[in-house]
Motif scaffolding. Structure first.
Motif, PDB file in Angstrom:
ATOM      1  N   ARG A  15       4.999   8.851  -6.812  1.00  0.00           N
ATOM      2  CA  ARG A  15       4.787   8.012  -7.529  1.00  0.00           C
ATOM      3  C   ARG A  15       5.506   6.860  -6.932  1.00  0.00           C
ATOM      4  O   ARG A  15       5.446   5.333  -8.044  1.00  0.00           O
ATOM      5  N   GLY A  16       5.531   6.711  -5.828  1.00  0.00           N
ATOM      6  CA  GLY A  16       6.124   5.387  -5.389  1.00  0.00           C
ATOM      7  C   GLY A  16       5.210   5.313  -4.423  1.00  0.00           C
ATOM      8  O   GLY A  16       6.054   3.552  -3.259  1.00  0.00           O
ATOM      9  N   VAL A  17       3.967   5.830  -3.697  1.00  0.00           N
ATOM     10  CA  VAL A  17       2.989   4.998  -2.876  1.00  0.00           C
ATOM     11  C   VAL A  17       1.637   4.379  -3.949  1.00  0.00           C
ATOM     12  O   VAL A  17       1.412   5.425  -4.543  1.00  0.00           O
ATOM     13  N   ASP A  18       1.730   3.504  -2.832  1.00  0.00           N
ATOM     14  CA  ASP A  18       0.991   2.095  -3.795  1.00  0.00           C
ATOM     15  C   ASP A  18      -0.846   3.185  -2.732  1.00  0.00           C
ATOM     16  O   ASP A  18      -0.922   2.182  -1.768  1.00  0.00           O
ATOM     17  N   PHE A  19      -1.648   4.007  -2.905  1.00  0.00           N
ATOM     18  CA  PHE A  19      -2.075   4.364  -1.912  1.00  0.00           C
ATOM     19  C   PHE A  19      -3.420   3.284  -1.500  1.00  0.00           C
ATOM     20  O   PHE A  19      -4.197   3.448  -1.096  1.00  0.00           O
ATOM     21  N   SER A  20      -3.818   2.263  -2.696  1.00  0.00           N
ATOM     22  CA  SER A  20      -4.545   1.502  -2.136  1.00  0.00           C
ATOM     23  C   SER A  20      -4.502   0.729  -0.766  1.00  0.00           C
ATOM     24  O   SER A  20      -5.210  -0.293   0.217  1.00  0.00           O
ATOM     25  N   LEU A  21      -2.515   0.618  -0.634  1.00  0.00           N
ATOM     26  CA  LEU A  21      -2.813   0.419   0.972  1.00  0.00           C
ATOM     27  C   LEU A  21      -2.443   1.252   1.276  1.00  0.00           C
ATOM     28  O   LEU A  21      -2.687   0.728   2.960  1.00  0.00           O
ATOM     29  N   LEU A  22      -2.472   1.927   1.223  1.00  0.00           N
ATOM     30  CA  LEU A  22      -1.469   3.991   2.539  1.00  0.00           C
ATOM     31  C   LEU A  22      -2.633   4.522   2.784  1.00  0.00           C
ATOM     32  O   LEU A  22      -2.880   4.654   3.790  1.00  0.00           O
TER      33      LEU A  22
END
Length: 57
Positions: A15-22
């Protein structure tokens, strides 16, 4: 074990992770872990072959 820990941590924090950046960073980490494992296995196999050679004194 490292990859399992990384992916478990990501899963636990979806919920707290922005996968587009990660995603790019996670792929780089996975590639590095694979590379280091391959190097370790190559060294292990090479050492095993040396151990099998007859010893001449």
């Amino acid at each position: 074990m490292l990859q399992v820990s990384i992916f478990q941590t990501l899963q636990n924090n979806l919920r707290g992770v922005d996968f587009s950046l990660l995603l790019v960073d996670v792929m780089a980490i996975a590639e590095e872990v694979d590379s280091q494992l391959a190097q370790a296995m190559t060294s292990y196999v090479a050492e095993s072959k040396l151990d099998m050679l007859p010893v001449h004194a």
